[in-house]
Design a protein around this motif. Structure first.
Motif, PDB file in Angstrom:
ATOM      1  N   SER A 113       0.846  -1.189   0.000  1.00 52.01           N
ATOM      2  CA  SER A 113       0.000   0.000   0.000  1.00 52.01           C
ATOM      3  C   SER A 113       0.879   1.236   0.000  1.00 52.01           C
ATOM      4  CB  SER A 113      -0.889  -0.005   1.251  1.00 52.01           C
ATOM      5  OG  SER A 113      -1.495   1.257   1.415  1.00 52.01           O
ATOM      6  N   PRO A 114       0.592   2.199  -0.880  1.00 51.05           N
ATOM      7  CA  PRO A 114       1.388   3.421  -0.871  1.00 51.05           C
ATOM      8  C   PRO A 114       1.188   4.220   0.431  1.00 51.05           C
ATOM      9  CG  PRO A 114      -0.214   3.435  -2.683  1.00 51.05           C
ATOM     10  CD  PRO A 114      -0.390   2.168  -1.938  1.00 51.05           C
ATOM     11  N   ALA A 115       0.040   4.065   1.047  1.00 49.75           N
ATOM     12  CA  ALA A 115      -0.252   4.802   2.283  1.00 49.75           C
ATOM     13  C   ALA A 115       0.399   4.154   3.503  1.00 49.75           C
ATOM     14  CB  ALA A 115      -1.765   4.884   2.491  1.00 49.75           C
ATOM     15  N   ASP A 116       0.624   2.851   3.464  1.00 50.82           N
ATOM     16  CA  ASP A 116       1.180   2.129   4.604  1.00 50.82           C
ATOM     17  C   ASP A 116       1.947   0.928   4.079  1.00 50.82           C
ATOM     18  OD1 ASP A 116       1.779   0.709   6.892  1.00 50.82           O
ATOM     19  OD2 ASP A 116      -0.280   0.589   7.624  1.00 50.82           O
ATOM     20  N   ARG A 117       3.261   1.032   4.031  1.00 54.72           N
ATOM     21  CA  ARG A 117       4.105  -0.016   3.462  1.00 54.72           C
ATOM     22  C   ARG A 117       3.946  -1.365   4.164  1.00 54.72           C
ATOM     23  NH1 ARG A 117       5.435   0.689  -1.456  1.00 54.72           N
ATOM     24  NH2 ARG A 117       6.632   2.526  -1.926  1.00 54.72           N
ATOM     25  N   ARG A 118       3.457  -1.364   5.414  1.00 51.89           N
ATOM     26  CA  ARG A 118       3.286  -2.616   6.150  1.00 51.89           C
ATOM     27  C   ARG A 118       2.028  -3.356   5.705  1.00 51.89           C
ATOM     28  NH1 ARG A 118       2.712  -0.228  11.734  1.00 51.89           N
ATOM     29  NH2 ARG A 118       1.712   1.285  10.397  1.00 51.89           N
ATOM     30  N   ALA A 119       1.122  -2.658   5.042  1.00 53.38           N
ATOM     31  CA  ALA A 119      -0.145  -3.257   4.618  1.00 53.38           C
ATOM     32  C   ALA A 119      -0.085  -3.612   3.137  1.00 53.38           C
ATOM     33  CB  ALA A 119      -1.294  -2.292   4.871  1.00 53.38           C
ATOM     34  N   ALA A 120      -0.686  -4.740   2.806  1.00 53.90           N
ATOM     35  CA  ALA A 120      -0.744  -5.167   1.411  1.00 53.90           C
ATOM     36  C   ALA A 120      -2.141  -4.918   0.865  1.00 53.90           C
ATOM     37  CB  ALA A 120      -0.402  -6.648   1.301  1.00 53.90           C
ATOM     38  N   LEU A 121      -2.204  -4.440  -0.362  1.00 59.25           N
ATOM     39  CA  LEU A 121      -3.469  -4.280  -1.071  1.00 59.25           C
ATOM     40  C   LEU A 121      -3.710  -5.547  -1.879  1.00 59.25           C
ATOM     41  CD1 LEU A 121      -3.045  -0.613  -2.335  1.00 59.25           C
ATOM     42  CD2 LEU A 121      -4.464  -1.421  -0.448  1.00 59.25           C
ATOM     43  N   VAL A 122      -4.900  -6.095  -1.738  1.00 62.09           N
ATOM     44  CA  VAL A 122      -5.223  -7.374  -2.349  1.00 62.09           C
ATOM     45  C   VAL A 122      -6.276  -7.176  -3.434  1.00 62.09           C
ATOM     46  CG1 VAL A 122      -6.038  -9.728  -1.912  1.00 62.09           C
ATOM     47  CG2 VAL A 122      -4.785  -8.495  -0.131  1.00 62.09           C
ATOM     48  N   THR A 123      -6.063  -7.817  -4.582  1.00 58.29           N
ATOM     49  CA  THR A 123      -7.059  -7.807  -5.658  1.00 58.29           C
ATOM     50  C   THR A 123      -7.203  -9.217  -6.211  1.00 58.29           C
ATOM     51  OG1 THR A 123      -5.358  -7.244  -7.282  1.00 58.29           O
ATOM     52  CG2 THR A 123      -6.643  -5.418  -6.403  1.00 58.29           C
ATOM     53  N   CYS A 124      -8.347  -9.484  -6.770  1.00 58.21           N
ATOM     54  CA  CYS A 124      -8.636 -10.762  -7.429  1.00 58.21           C
ATOM     55  C   CYS A 124      -8.123 -10.675  -8.863  1.00 58.21           C
ATOM     56  CB  CYS A 124     -10.150 -10.996  -7.403  1.00 58.21           C
ATOM     57  SG  CYS A 124     -10.678 -12.610  -7.992  1.00 58.21           S
ATOM     58  N   THR A 125      -7.432 -11.701  -9.319  1.00 56.47           N
ATOM     59  CA  THR A 125      -6.948 -11.734 -10.707  1.00 56.47           C
ATOM     60  C   THR A 125      -8.052 -12.269 -11.621  1.00 56.47           C
ATOM     61  OG1 THR A 125      -6.105 -13.972 -10.495  1.00 56.47           O
ATOM     62  CG2 THR A 125      -4.576 -12.174  -9.927  1.00 56.47           C
ATOM     63  N   ASP A 126      -7.806 -12.204 -12.909  1.00 53.83           N
ATOM     64  CA  ASP A 126      -8.764 -12.767 -13.865  1.00 53.83           C
ATOM     65  C   ASP A 126      -8.949 -14.268 -13.637  1.00 53.83           C
ATOM     66  OD1 ASP A 126      -9.186 -10.302 -15.028  1.00 53.83           O
ATOM     67  OD2 ASP A 126      -7.815 -10.648 -16.700  1.00 53.83           O
ATOM     68  N   SER A 127      -7.853 -14.973 -13.333  1.00 54.36           N
ATOM     69  CA  SER A 127      -7.993 -16.413 -13.097  1.00 54.36           C
ATOM     70  C   SER A 127      -8.740 -16.674 -11.788  1.00 54.36           C
ATOM     71  CB  SER A 127      -6.646 -17.131 -13.127  1.00 54.36           C
ATOM     72  OG  SER A 127      -5.777 -16.619 -12.152  1.00 54.36           O
ATOM     73  N   GLY A 128      -8.601 -15.787 -10.805  1.00 56.57           N
ATOM     74  CA  GLY A 128      -9.381 -15.907  -9.569  1.00 56.57           C
ATOM     75  C   GLY A 128     -10.861 -15.700  -9.838  1.00 56.57           C
ATOM     76  N   SER A 129     -11.175 -14.702 -10.649  1.00 46.67           N
ATOM     77  CA  SER A 129     -12.578 -14.449 -11.014  1.00 46.67           C
ATOM     78  C   SER A 129     -13.159 -15.626 -11.793  1.00 46.67           C
ATOM     79  CB  SER A 129     -12.694 -13.177 -11.859  1.00 46.67           C
ATOM     80  OG  SER A 129     -12.386 -12.046 -11.074  1.00 46.67           O
ATOM     81  N   SER A 130     -12.363 -16.194 -12.692  1.00 47.14           N
ATOM     82  CA  SER A 130     -12.833 -17.350 -13.469  1.00 47.14           C
ATOM     83  C   SER A 130     -13.103 -18.548 -12.572  1.00 47.14           C
ATOM     84  CB  SER A 130     -11.802 -17.733 -14.528  1.00 47.14           C
ATOM     85  OG  SER A 130     -11.686 -16.703 -15.481  1.00 47.14           O
ATOM     86  N   ALA A 131     -12.233 -18.758 -11.585  1.00 50.44           N
ATOM     87  CA  ALA A 131     -12.424 -19.882 -10.659  1.00 50.44           C
ATOM     88  C   ALA A 131     -13.712 -19.694  -9.845  1.00 50.44           C
ATOM     89  CB  ALA A 131     -11.220 -20.014  -9.731  1.00 50.44           C
ATOM     90  N   VAL A 132     -13.967 -18.466  -9.390  1.00 52.47           N
ATOM     91  CA  VAL A 132     -15.200 -18.172  -8.655  1.00 52.47           C
ATOM     92  C   VAL A 132     -16.407 -18.388  -9.568  1.00 52.47           C
ATOM     93  CG1 VAL A 132     -16.578 -16.330  -7.596  1.00 52.47           C
ATOM     94  CG2 VAL A 132     -14.167 -16.543  -7.031  1.00 52.47           C
ATOM     95  N   ASP A 133     -16.326 -17.858 -10.770  1.00 47.99           N
ATOM     96  CA  ASP A 133     -17.450 -17.953 -11.699  1.00 47.99           C
ATOM     97  C   ASP A 133     -17.775 -19.399 -12.083  1.00 47.99           C
ATOM     98  OD1 ASP A 133     -17.517 -15.218 -11.560  1.00 47.99           O
ATOM     99  OD2 ASP A 133     -16.743 -14.875 -13.575  1.00 47.99           O
ATOM    100  N   ALA A 134     -16.783 -20.285 -12.009  1.00 48.13           N
ATOM    101  CA  ALA A 134     -17.019 -21.689 -12.330  1.00 48.13           C
ATOM    102  C   ALA A 134     -17.580 -22.467 -11.138  1.00 48.13           C
ATOM    103  CB  ALA A 134     -15.714 -22.335 -12.805  1.00 48.13           C
ATOM    104  N   LEU A 135     -17.084 -22.177  -9.930  1.00 39.21           N
ATOM    105  CA  LEU A 135     -17.444 -22.993  -8.763  1.00 39.21           C
ATOM    106  C   LEU A 135     -18.651 -22.471  -7.989  1.00 39.21           C
ATOM    107  CD1 LEU A 135     -16.628 -25.496  -7.175  1.00 39.21           C
ATOM    108  CD2 LEU A 135     -14.961 -24.092  -5.928  1.00 39.21           C
ATOM    109  N   PHE A 136     -18.781 -21.160  -7.879  1.00 38.41           N
ATOM    110  CA  PHE A 136     -19.851 -20.599  -7.050  1.00 38.41           C
ATOM    111  C   PHE A 136     -21.253 -20.983  -7.523  1.00 38.41           C
ATOM    112  CE2 PHE A 136     -22.391 -16.867  -5.473  1.00 38.41           C
ATOM    113  CZ  PHE A 136     -22.445 -17.301  -4.157  1.00 38.41           C
TER     114      PHE A 136
END
Length: 165
Positions: free
Chosen positions: A104-127
């Motif tokens: 995170s640019p605001a806090d180097r100790r914190a990580a910003l997390v996002t879902c990738t396209d392959s993560g979205s595809s896995a959700v869209d297939a299983l959910f």
């Protein structure tokens, strides 16, 4: 001796063994635990050979519909999970490239997390498969469905309020 199959049966055993205990919370918690076990048993076959576990799917579902990157700590709070549990799940998802983490640019100790396209595809297939199993399980509720939803939402609100205070 046979094991009791109902919460009332377990309460009766405790009343006999320890009449000083107030077992009334079991009347709510017992069925919740039973429901949790039944849901897990019904959905467990979905994850045999699937690219995700149930907890991983839950995390990805949250991230799938988040417009902005999320700090892992906030994700843990929103899911009522420990930061350690979320961190472990995120590490597994990151290794398989279902999520991305960046500082995170605001806090180097914190990580910003996002879902990738392959993560979205896995959700869209299983959910959708999970939803189909759940819909089949709940089909018998019929006209009581709204009443059950209302009671469960009330219970969740009470628990959240008591955990915050």
């Amino acid at each position: 001796m046979t094991l009791p199959h109902t919460t009332a049966g377990v309460q009766a055993l405790w009343a006999e063994a320890r009449p000083d205990l107030d077992t009334s919370p079991m009347a709510v918690v017992g069925p919740l635990k039973r429901i949790q076990r039944l849901l897990a048993a019904a959905t467990e076959p979905l994850y045999d050979g699937a690219p995700l576990t149930a907890p991983e799917l839950d995390v990805l579902i949250k991230l799938r519909h988040t417009a902005e990157p999320v700090i892992a700590r906030r994700l843990a709070e929103s899911m009522s999970c420990s930061p350690a549990a979320i961190s472990k799940t995120l590490a597994k998802l990151e290794r398989r490239r279902f999520i991305e983490r960046r500082a995170s640019p605001a806090d180097r100790r914190a990580a910003l997390v996002t879902c990738t396209d392959s993560g979205s595809s896995a959700v869209d297939a299983l959910f959708p498969c999970q939803l189909a199993v759940e819909a089949e399980l709940l089909a018998g509720l019929g006209a009581d469905r709204e009443r059950v939803i209302e009671a469960l939402n009330l219970l969740a609100a009470v628990l959240e309020r008591n955990l915050r205070s």
